[in-house]
Design an enzyme around this catalytic site. Structure first.
Site, PDB file in Angstrom:
ATOM      1  N   SER A 186       0.838  -1.203   0.000  1.00 31.09           N
ATOM      2  CA  SER A 186       0.000   0.000   0.000  1.00 31.09           C
ATOM      3  C   SER A 186       0.871   1.251   0.000  1.00 31.09           C
ATOM      4  O   SER A 186       1.529   1.565   0.999  1.00 31.09           O
ATOM      5  CB  SER A 186      -0.918   0.000   1.225  1.00 31.09           C
ATOM      6  OG  SER A 186      -1.671   1.188   1.243  1.00 31.09           O
ATOM      7  N   MET A 244      -9.046   8.283  -1.800  1.00 30.87           N
ATOM      8  CA  MET A 244      -9.951   8.808  -0.760  1.00 30.87           C
ATOM      9  C   MET A 244     -10.491  10.166  -1.177  1.00 30.87           C
ATOM     10  O   MET A 244      -9.751  10.978  -1.744  1.00 30.87           O
ATOM     11  CB  MET A 244      -9.199   8.947   0.561  1.00 30.87           C
ATOM     12  CG  MET A 244      -8.513   7.664   0.999  1.00 30.87           C
ATOM     13  SD  MET A 244      -7.772   7.863   2.631  1.00 30.87           S
ATOM     14  CE  MET A 244      -6.903   6.304   2.793  1.00 30.87           C
ATOM     15  N   MET A 258     -11.699  -4.879   5.625  1.00 34.31           N
ATOM     16  CA  MET A 258     -10.962  -3.807   6.301  1.00 34.31           C
ATOM     17  C   MET A 258     -10.719  -4.190   7.759  1.00 34.31           C
ATOM     18  O   MET A 258     -11.660  -4.545   8.480  1.00 34.31           O
ATOM     19  CB  MET A 258     -11.746  -2.482   6.276  1.00 34.31           C
ATOM     20  CG  MET A 258     -11.827  -1.798   4.925  1.00 34.31           C
ATOM     21  SD  MET A 258     -10.234  -1.519   4.123  1.00 34.31           S
ATOM     22  CE  MET A 258      -9.387  -0.464   5.315  1.00 34.31           C
ATOM     23  N   ASP A 314      -4.606   3.632  -2.515  1.00 34.80           N
ATOM     24  CA  ASP A 314      -5.770   4.083  -1.749  1.00 34.80           C
ATOM     25  C   ASP A 314      -6.290   5.410  -2.276  1.00 34.80           C
ATOM     26  O   ASP A 314      -5.591   6.422  -2.230  1.00 34.80           O
ATOM     27  CB  ASP A 314      -5.384   4.234  -0.273  1.00 34.80           C
ATOM     28  CG  ASP A 314      -5.161   2.884   0.386  1.00 34.80           C
ATOM     29  OD1 ASP A 314      -6.043   2.017   0.264  1.00 34.80           O
ATOM     30  OD2 ASP A 314      -4.107   2.698   1.014  1.00 34.80           O
ATOM     31  N   HIS A 364      -8.058   0.846  -4.536  1.00 34.95           N
ATOM     32  CA  HIS A 364      -9.045   0.736  -3.457  1.00 34.95           C
ATOM     33  C   HIS A 364      -9.806   2.058  -3.369  1.00 34.95           C
ATOM     34  O   HIS A 364      -9.263   3.061  -2.898  1.00 34.95           O
ATOM     35  CB  HIS A 364      -8.271   0.430  -2.155  1.00 34.95           C
ATOM     36  CG  HIS A 364      -9.124   0.310  -0.937  1.00 34.95           C
ATOM     37  ND1 HIS A 364      -8.581   0.202   0.328  1.00 34.95           N
ATOM     38  CD2 HIS A 364     -10.473   0.262  -0.772  1.00 34.95           C
ATOM     39  CE1 HIS A 364      -9.558   0.106   1.221  1.00 34.95           C
ATOM     40  NE2 HIS A 364     -10.715   0.158   0.575  1.00 34.95           N
ATOM     41  N   ASP A 396      -6.872  -5.580   4.871  1.00 34.29           N
ATOM     42  CA  ASP A 396      -6.230  -4.277   4.725  1.00 34.29           C
ATOM     43  C   ASP A 396      -6.312  -3.471   6.016  1.00 34.29           C
ATOM     44  O   ASP A 396      -7.409  -3.157   6.483  1.00 34.29           O
ATOM     45  CB  ASP A 396      -6.958  -3.532   3.581  1.00 34.29           C
ATOM     46  CG  ASP A 396      -6.317  -2.200   3.229  1.00 34.29           C
ATOM     47  OD1 ASP A 396      -5.187  -1.942   3.664  1.00 34.29           O
ATOM     48  OD2 ASP A 396      -6.972  -1.424   2.494  1.00 34.29           O
ATOM     49  N   HIS A 442      -1.009  -1.534  -4.030  1.00 36.96           N
ATOM     50  CA  HIS A 442      -2.317  -1.164  -3.501  1.00 36.96           C
ATOM     51  C   HIS A 442      -2.377   0.360  -3.441  1.00 36.96           C
ATOM     52  O   HIS A 442      -1.539   1.008  -2.809  1.00 36.96           O
ATOM     53  CB  HIS A 442      -2.468  -1.783  -2.113  1.00 36.96           C
ATOM     54  CG  HIS A 442      -3.779  -1.553  -1.461  1.00 36.96           C
ATOM     55  ND1 HIS A 442      -4.851  -2.413  -1.608  1.00 36.96           N
ATOM     56  CD2 HIS A 442      -4.215  -0.559  -0.640  1.00 36.96           C
ATOM     57  CE1 HIS A 442      -5.873  -1.970  -0.916  1.00 36.96           C
ATOM     58  NE2 HIS A 442      -5.520  -0.831  -0.313  1.00 36.96           N
ATOM     59  N   MET A 475     -12.149   4.454  -1.823  1.00 34.86           N
ATOM     60  CA  MET A 475     -12.869   4.839  -0.596  1.00 34.86           C
ATOM     61  C   MET A 475     -13.536   6.178  -0.893  1.00 34.86           C
ATOM     62  O   MET A 475     -13.142   7.232  -0.374  1.00 34.86           O
ATOM     63  CB  MET A 475     -11.874   4.939   0.566  1.00 34.86           C
ATOM     64  CG  MET A 475     -11.410   3.567   1.054  1.00 34.86           C
ATOM     65  SD  MET A 475      -9.881   3.647   1.996  1.00 34.86           S
ATOM     66  CE  MET A 475      -8.703   3.652   0.659  1.00 34.86           C
TER      67      MET A 475
HETATM   68  C1  DX5 Z   1      -6.512   2.533   5.044  1.00 37.15           C
HETATM   69  C2  DX5 Z   1      -5.994   2.006   3.735  1.00 37.15           C
HETATM   70  C3  DX5 Z   1      -4.901   1.006   3.837  1.00 37.15           C
HETATM   71  C4  DX5 Z   1      -3.642   1.543   4.472  1.00 37.15           C
HETATM   72  C5  DX5 Z   1      -2.982   0.440   5.206  1.00 37.15           C
HETATM   73  O1  DX5 Z   1      -7.654   3.278   4.817  1.00 37.15           O
HETATM   74  O2  DX5 Z   1      -7.029   1.413   2.987  1.00 37.15           O
HETATM   75  O3  DX5 Z   1      -4.590   0.423   2.575  1.00 37.15           O
HETATM   76  O4  DX5 Z   1      -2.743   2.072   3.556  1.00 37.15           O
HETATM   77  O5  DX5 Z   1      -1.899   0.966   5.888  1.00 37.15           O
HETATM   78  P1  DX5 Z   1      -1.227   0.209   7.086  1.00 37.15           P
HETATM   79  O6  DX5 Z   1      -0.707  -1.104   6.535  1.00 37.15           O
HETATM   80  O7  DX5 Z   1      -0.161   1.126   7.524  1.00 37.15           O
HETATM   81  O8  DX5 Z   1      -2.288  -0.005   8.125  1.00 37.15           O
HETATM   82 ZN    ZN Z   2      -6.496   0.225   1.209  1.00 35.69          ZN
END
Ligand code: DX5
Ligand code: ZN
Length: 227
Positions: free
Chosen positions: A21, A50, A152, A48, A79, A185, A46, A81
């Site tokens: 990630s 947002m 999650m 993210d 991913h 995740d 990965h 969100m």
């Molecule tokens: C959180 C993300 C994760 C995050 C995980 O909202 O979806 O992918 O990057 O990070 P770590 O491994 O540091 O918890």
């Molecule tokens: Zn994620």
């Protein structure tokens, strides 16, 4: 223990895939970070996304994904969100995503099915995700057509949070009737990785455990050896 591995013998740990990630990477040298994690053995990146609405943070959009696509041959695991993911699916496909995950909290079953049809035409896999407090039955009807589930194990929004242990029984239950990949995740490290793999996870999405470590290859190897 087989003395000489037959042709079907695959070391068990090799079946665990690592989605690195990039949220915890150093964005001032993202290209270099991506190259490092690729040569360290990550199976996918990965990413993210947002929007500041579904989660209280804002990250990146399709333009950045398009540039990341140029930096790596690794599959891009995007991913989402975000609210109304259906409005942005085409942009993320065009940007070069290989896997796209949407949250069950943001789509109806019908919308998820429409997204699946659009992705299938482009050869992109669909994942459905659920937050730690969202009940497993909410994704029931999507399991017939999604390619994988992303469980999650933190409340989405930020990297570096603590793993929420109460999701482990949820993973176990899901594994009892779902045959596809289960990704987990949030808060994944050697210890929590072991717990979720024992419960049935096949993909570990990990950010800070990899990117905040000194040796990415060693961290990835440790996560893969959790089986
Ligand atoms: C959180 C993300 C994760 C995050 C995980 O909202 O979806 O992918 O990057 O990070 P770590 O491994 O540091 O918890
Ligand atoms: Zn994620």
């Amino acid at each position: 223990m087989p003395t000489s591995p037959g042709k079907d013998y695959i070391p068990k740990e090799m079946k665990i895939k690592i989605a690195a990630s990039i949220l915890s990477a150093d964005f001032s040298c993202l290209n270099e970070e991506i190259r490092k994690v690729e040569s360290a053995g990550a199976d996918m990146l990965h990413i993210d996304v947002m929007d500041g609405h579904f989660v209280p943070n804002i990250t990146i959009g399709p333009m950045v994904v398009e540039d990341i696509r140029k930096s790596t041959a690794l599959p891009l695991d995007v991913h989402l969100m975000i609210e109304k993911p259906q409005d942005f699916i085409d942009d993320f496909v065009k940007a070069g995503s290989n896997l796209i995950t949407v949250h069950i909290e943001t789509v109806t079953e019908r919308k998820a099915r429409e997204i699946k049809e659009r992705l299938q035409k482009k050869g992109v896999r669909l994942g459905i995700s659920l937050n730690p407090l969202t009940a497993l039955h909410t994704i029931d009807k999507t399991l017939a057509f999604v390619d994988f589930v992303l469980v999650m194990s933190v409340n989405p929004g930020f990297g570096g949070q603590e793993f929420i242990g109460s999701v482990v029984p949820k993973i176990k239950e899901l594994r009892s009737f779902f045959k596809g990949d289960i990704a987990v995740d949030g808060g994944i490290n050697e210890t929590t990785g072991k717990q979720v793999v024992a419960a049935g996870a096949s993909i570990l999405a990990a950010g800070s455990y990899i990117f905040k470590s000194k040796d990415y290859a060693d961290s990835i190897r440790r996560l893969k050896c959790q089986a």
